[in-house]
Scaffold this motif. Structure first.
Motif, PDB file in Angstrom:
ATOM      1  N   ASP A 144       0.833  -1.217   0.000  1.00 63.08           N
ATOM      2  CA  ASP A 144       0.000   0.000   0.000  1.00 63.08           C
ATOM      3  C   ASP A 144       0.860   1.258   0.000  1.00 63.08           C
ATOM      4  O   ASP A 144       0.554   2.224  -0.706  1.00 63.08           O
ATOM      5  N   SER A 145       1.940   1.269   0.789  1.00 61.53           N
ATOM      6  CA  SER A 145       2.794   2.465   0.841  1.00 61.53           C
ATOM      7  C   SER A 145       3.419   2.747  -0.519  1.00 61.53           C
ATOM      8  O   SER A 145       3.488   3.895  -0.950  1.00 61.53           O
ATOM      9  N   ILE A 146       3.836   1.705  -1.207  1.00 64.71           N
ATOM     10  CA  ILE A 146       4.444   1.883  -2.532  1.00 64.71           C
ATOM     11  C   ILE A 146       3.385   2.314  -3.548  1.00 64.71           C
ATOM     12  O   ILE A 146       3.571   3.281  -4.296  1.00 64.71           O
ATOM     13  N   ASN A 147       2.251   1.605  -3.565  1.00 62.81           N
ATOM     14  CA  ASN A 147       1.201   1.936  -4.537  1.00 62.81           C
ATOM     15  C   ASN A 147       0.636   3.336  -4.332  1.00 62.81           C
ATOM     16  O   ASN A 147       0.376   4.049  -5.306  1.00 62.81           O
ATOM     17  N   ASN A 148       0.459   3.754  -3.082  1.00 65.34           N
ATOM     18  CA  ASN A 148      -0.049   5.110  -2.809  1.00 65.34           C
ATOM     19  C   ASN A 148       0.922   6.164  -3.326  1.00 65.34           C
ATOM     20  O   ASN A 148       0.516   7.167  -3.910  1.00 65.34           O
ATOM     21  N   GLU A 149       2.193   5.935  -3.137  1.00 66.18           N
ATOM     22  CA  GLU A 149       3.200   6.891  -3.607  1.00 66.18           C
ATOM     23  C   GLU A 149       3.298   6.871  -5.127  1.00 66.18           C
ATOM     24  O   GLU A 149       3.456   7.918  -5.747  1.00 66.18           O
ATOM     25  N   LEU A 150       3.180   5.693  -5.730  1.00 68.70           N
ATOM     26  CA  LEU A 150       3.177   5.613  -7.189  1.00 68.70           C
ATOM     27  C   LEU A 150       1.980   6.356  -7.770  1.00 68.70           C
ATOM     28  O   LEU A 150       2.106   7.039  -8.792  1.00 68.70           O
ATOM     29  N   TYR A 151       0.840   6.251  -7.126  1.00 68.03           N
ATOM     30  CA  TYR A 151      -0.361   6.955  -7.586  1.00 68.03           C
ATOM     31  C   TYR A 151      -0.135   8.466  -7.530  1.00 68.03           C
ATOM     32  O   TYR A 151      -0.425   9.177  -8.486  1.00 68.03           O
TER      33      TYR A 151
END
Length: 173
Positions: free
Chosen positions: A122-129
């Motif tokens: 989630d931390s990676i995907n949120n930052e990628l978004y």
């Protein structure tokens, strides 16, 4: 520069529980976070990669992998968010895996504690978004600049006059 105490405090704030086998890497982590330029740790966990246990850290700028061996020194891998194509994961009963696709390569991180798996993804995907949304915003937009707007109107009027002259010439032939 961050200290080891700052890292421990940040880990408590974000709920990092899994630090199995990465105590040396955690103590070395302040040397790899650029807090002076606004880099923030989002999540961290241990993961198995290339036969070793690594510290995996997600920040608002990159993903960092650290493996500090007893004899061999430090191995470090950094993947900037701009290079990450996708991230996927697989969850088992106790452990999970994360697969990171970056450029033409990928990394398969194994033996991640199931409790740490979803927060890391989630931390990676949120930052990628967030990164994807900001990279598509033009940086040269001028809003409410009357001189700029006047120039555009003048240029448009010149283009219209030129097109009208061309059209008249073609009609008279």
């Amino acid at each position: 520069m961050l200290t080891s105490e700052d890292i421990k405090k940040r880990f408590e704030e974000i709920g990092v529980l899994d630090q199995f086998g990465v105590k040396k890497e955690v103590s070395d982590l302040p040397n790899h976070i650029d807090d002076q330029r606004g880099e923030i740790i989002l999540y961290a966990c241990s993961a198995f990669l290339d036969g070793n246990t690594w510290l995996m850290v997600s920040t608002n700028k990159k993903i960092i992998f650290l493996d500090k061996g007893m004899i061999a020194g430090l191995k470090k891998i950094e993947i900037p968010l701009s290079k990450i194509n996708s991230i996927s994961y697989k969850s088992g009963l106790v452990l999970g895996e994360i697969l990171i696709h970056h450029g033409s390569d990928s990394m398969n991180l194994k033996s991640i504690d199931k409790k740490a798996l979803q927060p890391m993804v989630d931390s990676i995907n949120n930052e990628l978004y967030k990164f994807d949304k900001t990279k598509n915003i033009p940086t040269n937009i001028v809003i409410n600049d009357s001189d700029y707007n006047k120039k555009i109107v003048e240029q448009n009027n010149e283009i219209i006059m030129l097109l009208s002259a061309i059209l008249n010439t073609l009609e008279n032939k």
